[in-house]
Design an enzyme around this catalytic site. Structure first.
Site, PDB file in Angstrom:
ATOM      1  N   GLU A 100      23.802  54.941 -71.150  1.00 47.02           N
ATOM      2  CA  GLU A 100      25.187  54.382 -70.551  1.00 47.02           C
ATOM      3  C   GLU A 100      25.423  53.463 -71.315  1.00 47.02           C
ATOM      4  O   GLU A 100      24.705  52.250 -71.413  1.00 47.02           O
ATOM      5  CB  GLU A 100      24.817  54.528 -68.957  1.00 47.02           C
ATOM      6  CG  GLU A 100      26.149  53.726 -68.366  1.00 47.02           C
ATOM      7  CD  GLU A 100      27.659  54.798 -68.864  1.00 47.02           C
ATOM      8  OE1 GLU A 100      28.701  54.156 -69.013  1.00 47.02           O
ATOM      9  OE2 GLU A 100      27.286  55.987 -68.873  1.00 47.02           O
ATOM     10  N   ASP A 127      24.958  52.936 -77.388  1.00 45.45           N
ATOM     11  CA  ASP A 127      25.719  54.230 -78.044  1.00 45.45           C
ATOM     12  C   ASP A 127      24.842  55.112 -77.994  1.00 45.45           C
ATOM     13  O   ASP A 127      23.745  55.339 -78.684  1.00 45.45           O
ATOM     14  CB  ASP A 127      25.938  53.479 -79.270  1.00 45.45           C
ATOM     15  CG  ASP A 127      27.104  54.941 -79.935  1.00 45.45           C
ATOM     16  OD1 ASP A 127      26.625  56.035 -79.923  1.00 45.45           O
ATOM     17  OD2 ASP A 127      28.123  54.259 -80.599  1.00 45.45           O
ATOM     18  N   ASP A 150      34.090  61.813 -72.024  1.00 44.36           N
ATOM     19  CA  ASP A 150      35.701  61.441 -71.992  1.00 44.36           C
ATOM     20  C   ASP A 150      36.417  62.639 -72.946  1.00 44.36           C
ATOM     21  O   ASP A 150      35.957  62.704 -73.945  1.00 44.36           O
ATOM     22  CB  ASP A 150      36.024  60.077 -72.594  1.00 44.36           C
ATOM     23  CG  ASP A 150      37.315  59.523 -72.443  1.00 44.36           C
ATOM     24  OD1 ASP A 150      38.290  60.097 -72.492  1.00 44.36           O
ATOM     25  OD2 ASP A 150      37.421  58.336 -72.267  1.00 44.36           O
ATOM     26  N   LYS A 154      44.994  62.915 -75.355  1.00 45.17           N
ATOM     27  CA  LYS A 154      46.031  62.720 -76.136  1.00 45.17           C
ATOM     28  C   LYS A 154      45.761  62.939 -77.571  1.00 45.17           C
ATOM     29  O   LYS A 154      44.582  62.735 -78.116  1.00 45.17           O
ATOM     30  CB  LYS A 154      46.589  61.175 -76.087  1.00 45.17           C
ATOM     31  CG  LYS A 154      47.042  60.759 -74.779  1.00 45.17           C
ATOM     32  CD  LYS A 154      47.611  59.262 -74.799  1.00 45.17           C
ATOM     33  CE  LYS A 154      47.949  58.969 -73.482  1.00 45.17           C
ATOM     34  NZ  LYS A 154      48.570  57.277 -73.356  1.00 45.17           N
TER      35      LYS A 154
END
Length: 242
Positions: A100, A127, A150, A154
């Site tokens: 995390e 990461d 995530d 968009k």
């Protein structure tokens, strides 16, 4: 957000060179609340692993770290850790390394692990792609989990999605033969992308004709409950290493 400071991969490990350039985000800070600060102070020595303690020359050794021989599983993006603790408790047969980037999430995970009495989980802040690249040896993993990353919905942000050919090739290289890559999302366009990318990754095969069943050990996460409340469908995937 990407971290350009990724360490060089040892070319002797046989990784394709493009893995060296694949990173997903830059570690973020974040203020700890009282519960998280107390959890960090009381439990970090027990559950936290500093990625700087390892290197390509000194890779992560699950059996040594956990003090027992058990299948090594990595969870990329463990969030606030409630489901991580539940999954660790449900899968006592595995050594679970949770990754995390967000410090409050790491600290909150300690809180949940302590409350649940979980001993087969360790947490690393960083990461996930860099950790897979630099610290996890080829064929070292029994499973890799990516639950509700995530979705970057968009159009201008689509390139930030974690699941792309380079990433799935990296995961496949870290799985042992017969190892399993589990994914889940509540964002249908991302689910379709996950399915297409994994299906064309050399070394991976879909364990189902299409979407997978939700693993019994995975609880309904906060993101999953939010997606269901919004009327979105949950998509699970399960790919096995050939």
């Amino acid at each position: 957000m990407q971290d350009s400071r990724i360490r060089t991969v040892n070319p002797a490990d046989g990784l394709p060179a493009h893995f060296r350039r694949v990173v997903s985000f830059h570690p973020r800070g974040g203020r700890l609340n009282d519960v998280q600060r107390r959890a960090w102070n009381e439990h970090a020595d027990h559950w936290y692993l500093d990625p700087e303690s390892f290197s390509p020359q000194n890779p992560f050794d699950g059996d040594a770290i956990f003090g027992r021989s058990a299948p090594l599983v990595i969870e990329i993006g463990s969030g606030m850790g409630e489901s991580t603790a539940a999954m660790g408790l449900a899968r006592k047969d595995i050594n679970l390394l949770a990754i995390e980037v967000y410090k409050p999430g790491v600290a909150q995970t300690f809180h949940h692990l302590a409350r649940a009495g979980v001993e087969n989980v360790r947490v690393m802040r960083g990461d996930g792609v860099q950790i897979l690249t630099d610290l996890i040896g080829p064929g070292a993993l029994a499973e890799a989990w990516l639950f509700f990353p995530d979705p970057w919905p968009k159009t201008k942000h689509l390139k930030r999605r974690l699941v792309n050919p380079a990433f799935t090739e990296l995961v496949a290289s870290r799985l042992r033969r017969g190892g399993v890559f589990r994914l889940a999302t509540d964002w249908e366009p991302y689910a379709e992308q996950m399915l297409a990318v994994c299906a064309t990754t050399k070394g991976l095969r879909n364990a189902y004709p299409g979407w997978a069943a939700r693993p019994e050990f995975r609880p309904r996460t906060r993101f999953e409950r939010r997606g269901l409340a919004a009327g979105r469908e949950i998509f699970d995937l399960e790919f096995a290493r050939r």
